[in-house]
Design a protein around this motif. Structure first.
Motif, PDB file in Angstrom:
ATOM      1  N   LEU A   1     -30.509   3.488  32.087  1.00 24.28           N
ATOM      2  CA  LEU A   1     -30.272   2.775  30.736  1.00 24.28           C
ATOM      3  C   LEU A   1     -29.373   1.397  30.945  1.00 24.28           C
ATOM      4  CD1 LEU A   1     -27.526   5.758  31.649  1.00 24.28           C
ATOM      5  CD2 LEU A   1     -29.049   5.505  29.390  1.00 24.28           C
ATOM      6  N   THR A   2     -29.335   1.194  30.040  1.00 17.53           N
ATOM      7  CA  THR A   2     -29.255  -0.575  29.607  1.00 17.53           C
ATOM      8  C   THR A   2     -27.590  -1.288  30.313  1.00 17.53           C
ATOM      9  OG1 THR A   2     -30.901  -0.512  27.914  1.00 17.53           O
ATOM     10  CG2 THR A   2     -29.063  -2.402  28.547  1.00 17.53           C
ATOM     11  N   GLY A   3     -27.099  -1.674  30.719  1.00 12.54           N
ATOM     12  CA  GLY A   3     -25.774  -1.932  30.788  1.00 12.54           C
ATOM     13  C   GLY A   3     -25.788  -2.176  29.651  1.00 12.54           C
ATOM     14  N   ARG A   4     -24.393  -1.752  29.578  1.00  9.31           N
ATOM     15  CA  ARG A   4     -23.026  -2.323  28.747  1.00  9.31           C
ATOM     16  C   ARG A   4     -22.202  -2.190  29.350  1.00  9.31           C
ATOM     17  NH1 ARG A   4     -24.748   0.412  23.588  1.00  9.31           N
ATOM     18  NH2 ARG A   4     -26.857   2.224  24.332  1.00  9.31           N
ATOM     19  N   PRO A   5     -21.095  -3.287  28.427  1.00  6.32           N
ATOM     20  CA  PRO A   5     -19.633  -3.445  28.667  1.00  6.32           C
ATOM     21  C   PRO A   5     -18.844  -2.109  28.823  1.00  6.32           C
ATOM     22  CG  PRO A   5     -19.991  -4.040  26.462  1.00  6.32           C
ATOM     23  CD  PRO A   5     -21.386  -4.200  27.108  1.00  6.32           C
ATOM     24  N   PRO A   6     -17.736  -1.883  29.270  1.00  7.38           N
ATOM     25  CA  PRO A   6     -16.967  -1.228  29.299  1.00  7.38           C
ATOM     26  C   PRO A   6     -16.631  -1.337  27.836  1.00  7.38           C
ATOM     27  CG  PRO A   6     -16.168  -2.148  30.506  1.00  7.38           C
ATOM     28  CD  PRO A   6     -16.975  -3.362  30.052  1.00  7.38           C
ATOM     29  N   ARG A   7     -16.210  -0.015  26.963  1.00  9.12           N
ATOM     30  CA  ARG A   7     -15.999   0.484  25.425  1.00  9.12           C
ATOM     31  C   ARG A   7     -14.292  -0.108  24.834  1.00  9.12           C
ATOM     32  NH1 ARG A   7     -18.993   4.202  26.531  1.00  9.12           N
ATOM     33  NH2 ARG A   7     -17.290   5.353  27.430  1.00  9.12           N
ATOM     34  N   ALA A   8     -13.539  -0.067  25.940  1.00 12.11           N
ATOM     35  CA  ALA A   8     -12.390  -0.648  26.147  1.00 12.11           C
ATOM     36  C   ALA A   8     -12.032  -1.567  27.397  1.00 12.11           C
ATOM     37  CB  ALA A   8     -11.400   0.594  26.469  1.00 12.11           C
ATOM     38  N   GLN A   9     -10.614  -2.608  27.554  1.00 10.07           N
ATOM     39  CA  GLN A   9     -10.278  -4.204  28.241  1.00 10.07           C
ATOM     40  C   GLN A   9      -8.828  -2.928  29.247  1.00 10.07           C
ATOM     41  OE1 GLN A   9     -12.083  -6.557  28.309  1.00 10.07           O
ATOM     42  NE2 GLN A   9     -13.432  -5.531  26.764  1.00 10.07           N
ATOM     43  N   GLY A  10      -8.941  -3.705  30.237  1.00  8.92           N
ATOM     44  CA  GLY A  10      -8.254  -3.367  31.304  1.00  8.92           C
ATOM     45  C   GLY A  10      -8.413  -2.088  32.530  1.00  8.92           C
ATOM     46  N   ARG A  11      -7.616  -2.480  33.110  1.00  9.61           N
ATOM     47  CA  ARG A  11      -8.169  -1.389  34.634  1.00  9.61           C
ATOM     48  C   ARG A  11      -7.921  -0.284  34.354  1.00  9.61           C
ATOM     49  NH1 ARG A  11      -5.717  -4.728  39.267  1.00  9.61           N
ATOM     50  NH2 ARG A  11      -6.524  -2.835  40.521  1.00  9.61           N
ATOM     51  N   PRO A  12      -8.535   0.262  34.988  1.00  9.98           N
ATOM     52  CA  PRO A  12      -8.016   2.130  34.880  1.00  9.98           C
ATOM     53  C   PRO A  12      -6.969   2.956  35.347  1.00  9.98           C
ATOM     54  CG  PRO A  12     -10.381   1.748  36.086  1.00  9.98           C
ATOM     55  CD  PRO A  12     -10.046  -0.002  35.177  1.00  9.98           C
ATOM     56  N   SER A  13      -6.157   3.449  35.440  1.00 10.13           N
ATOM     57  CA  SER A  13      -5.012   3.316  35.968  1.00 10.13           C
ATOM     58  C   SER A  13      -4.246   4.864  35.881  1.00 10.13           C
ATOM     59  CB  SER A  13      -3.897   2.666  36.583  1.00 10.13           C
ATOM     60  OG  SER A  13      -2.845   2.408  35.166  1.00 10.13           O
ATOM     61  N   PRO A  14      -4.104   5.153  36.592  1.00  7.60           N
ATOM     62  CA  PRO A  14      -3.525   6.747  36.329  1.00  7.60           C
ATOM     63  C   PRO A  14      -2.482   6.434  34.944  1.00  7.60           C
ATOM     64  CG  PRO A  14      -3.035   7.012  38.535  1.00  7.60           C
ATOM     65  CD  PRO A  14      -3.546   5.635  38.408  1.00  7.60           C
ATOM     66  N   ALA A  15      -1.161   5.249  35.043  1.00  7.65           N
ATOM     67  CA  ALA A  15      -0.467   5.387  34.073  1.00  7.65           C
ATOM     68  C   ALA A  15      -1.369   4.828  32.649  1.00  7.65           C
ATOM     69  CB  ALA A  15      -0.034   3.756  34.383  1.00  7.65           C
ATOM     70  N   GLU A  16      -2.298   4.243  32.637  1.00 10.34           N
ATOM     71  CA  GLU A  16      -3.727   4.578  31.511  1.00 10.34           C
ATOM     72  C   GLU A  16      -3.259   5.027  30.908  1.00 10.34           C
ATOM     73  OE1 GLU A  16      -4.640   2.101  28.154  1.00 10.34           O
ATOM     74  OE2 GLU A  16      -3.295   1.873  30.009  1.00 10.34           O
ATOM     75  N   THR A  17      -4.450   5.643  32.101  1.00  7.35           N
ATOM     76  CA  THR A  17      -4.504   7.639  31.740  1.00  7.35           C
ATOM     77  C   THR A  17      -3.811   8.230  31.077  1.00  7.35           C
ATOM     78  OG1 THR A  17      -6.249   8.015  33.475  1.00  7.35           O
ATOM     79  CG2 THR A  17      -5.795   9.680  32.580  1.00  7.35           C
ATOM     80  N   TRP A  18      -2.752   8.314  31.295  1.00  6.66           N
ATOM     81  CA  TRP A  18      -1.523   9.224  31.086  1.00  6.66           C
ATOM     82  C   TRP A  18      -0.530   8.043  29.218  1.00  6.66           C
ATOM     83  CZ3 TRP A  18       1.224  13.692  31.468  1.00  6.66           C
ATOM     84  CH2 TRP A  18       1.368  13.895  32.870  1.00  6.66           C
ATOM     85  N   ARG A  19      -1.092   7.012  29.443  1.00  4.73           N
ATOM     86  CA  ARG A  19      -0.591   6.738  28.003  1.00  4.73           C
ATOM     87  C   ARG A  19      -1.596   7.304  26.936  1.00  4.73           C
ATOM     88  NH1 ARG A  19      -1.778   2.543  24.297  1.00  4.73           N
ATOM     89  NH2 ARG A  19      -3.877   1.894  25.867  1.00  4.73           N
ATOM     90  N   VAL A  20      -3.106   6.946  27.410  1.00  7.74           N
ATOM     91  CA  VAL A  20      -4.205   7.204  26.440  1.00  7.74           C
ATOM     92  C   VAL A  20      -4.023   9.142  26.341  1.00  7.74           C
ATOM     93  CG1 VAL A  20      -6.137   7.317  25.730  1.00  7.74           C
ATOM     94  CG2 VAL A  20      -5.309   5.211  26.821  1.00  7.74           C
TER      95      VAL A  20
END
Length: 414
Positions: free
Chosen positions: A187-206
């Motif tokens: 596979l080719t190296g790709r950047p993340p689709r979204a910015q920011g750090r993963p976290s439980p709070a971000e998971t809940w928000r999305v």
């Protein structure tokens, strides 16, 4: 994109397909070996079943704390790391004398990691393929799951006999290592689709944003509940007809393959929307015949026909992606995948409990009726509504995020 040749000529699809297939084969082989090992040590059918399928319950936790990482980690690195985690976990299960509590701790840890894997893999597929190729590409991955499960259970049975359960677990760990190598160097190296750090709070928000749309809620429920209830029917094959349970499972896999192949490759796009509701009903209705305790040929035909209805999930996932911002596509698909696996475990538990107090045929019929009722209840809210759907090429604000390009699509029995 309408042909398999075009699909496999798409850069990166072949390595993604190969890595995913190796992981399914590894999971099937090692699951059978672990179930055999636990049953041999405990003599408990319940503990044996939980060792094989109990990891599905960890999907609930993963969906609430980990899924934001699906869009916020580089896909290649995430796929490689997850395959290595499963490799290490499977190898650990082969350690002689491992306590039973440790076995289940490893199983649940691997299930937690797997809850992230679906979002990473399917989110990457959404980037690799053009919009008109997604349904075909996803259907081929689903077909591969069926093939790998059939081959994996047969090969696993041979390996358990020839190598022992622990030797088979090590073979499964080797397959996970192959998947990691293919992901890293294919596979080719790709950047993340979204910015920011993963976290439980971000998971809940999305997750809250995804769940805030009435149409997305109905799509998730249609993907999770009817399928999970019918997997409950499948979980009773052994209780229904022990000598022919393997044949019933094989016919279910064959029906799923046929449905995915026909819908993904041969059904014109203008027919697909018309087929969505009938396919969702087809998934459950044939199981009503089990109330009459049919002959084996009739039972096999009913199972094969019903399993073709799993292909409706392709259409539901495609529509889910059409109403989801691209920055959220990985988490949206991870939530879908985790929900499917969780409901499969719930469906199996409910079906087993009903069969315990009645009979396997009665429980299968009851689960089929429940699936039909849920499908009919959700149907009015799933009728096409152009004004409510995000269209390719538009810019739409959702929960503070914006989309600026074409959307992709998706599917899944599990």
């Amino acid at each position: 994109m309408r042909t398999y040749r075009e699909l496999f000529r798409t850069p990166e699809y072949t390595p993604l397909f190969t890595a995913a297939s190796a992981q399914v084969a590894a999971s099937t082989v090692s699951g059978l070996a672990l179930g055999t090992l636990v049953y041999g040590a405990t003599g408990s059918p319940l503990l044996s079943a939980l060792s094989m399928f109990g990891s599905s319950f960890a999907q609930v936790l993963g969906a609430t704390v980990l899924l934001s990482a699906a869009d916020r980690l580089p896909p290649r690195a995430a796929m490689t790391a997850l395959a290595l985690v499963h490799c290490a976990g499977t190898a650990a299960l082969a350690v002689p004398g491992l306590p039973l509590w440790a076995v289940f701790a490893v199983v649940l840890g691997m299930g937690l990691a797997a809850s992230l894997g679906g979002g990473v893999r399917f989110g990457l597929l959404n980037e690799i393929l053009p919009r008109d190729g997604y349904l075909l590409g996803r259907s081929v991955l689903s077909m591969s799951v069926g093939v790998q499960q059939i081959v994996g259970f047969v090969a696993g049975g041979v390996l358990v006999t020839a190598l022992s359960p622990r030797g088979t677990l090590l073979a499964g760990a080797g397959l996970y290592l192959v998947a990691a190598a293919v992901a890293r160097w294919g596979l080719t190296g790709r950047p993340p689709r979204a910015q920011g750090r993963p976290s439980p709070a971000e998971t809940w928000r999305v997750n809250r944003v995804l769940w805030s749309s009435g149409l997305r809620r109905r799509l998730y429920l249609a993907l999770w509940v009817p399928n999970g209830l019918i997997v409950g029917c499948e979980s009773l094959y052994v209780a229904y007809d022990p000598p022919h349970a393997g044949l019933l499972f094989a016919c279910a896999a064959a029906g799923m393959l046929a449905g995915d192949t026909l819908l993904g490759r041969f059904v014109p796009s203008w027919w697909r929307e018309r087929l969505s509701a009938p396919l969702r009903l087809l998934l459950a209705a044939p199981y009503l015949v089990f109330l009459l305790r049919p002959s084996l040929p009739v039972a096999l035909a009913a199972v094969m026909l019903a399993s073709a209805g799993y292909s409706a999930s392709l259409l539901l996932q495609e529509r889910l992606m059409s109403v989801t911002p691209e920055e959220m596509s990985g988490q949206a698909l991870g939530l879908q995948s985790s929900g499917v696996l969780t409901m499969q475990g719930v469906g199996a538990a409910i079906a087993g409990a009903v069969a315990q107090t009645t009979s396997a045929p009665a429980a299968m019929g009851a689960m089929a009726v429940a699936s039909v009722v849920v499908t009919l209840a959700l149907a009015p809210g799933l009728r096409p509504g152009p004004a409510a759907e995000v269209r390719p090429g538009t810019v739409t604000g959702v929960g503070g995020l914006r989309r600026t390009g074409p959307l992709g699509t998706r599917r899944g029995r599990g």
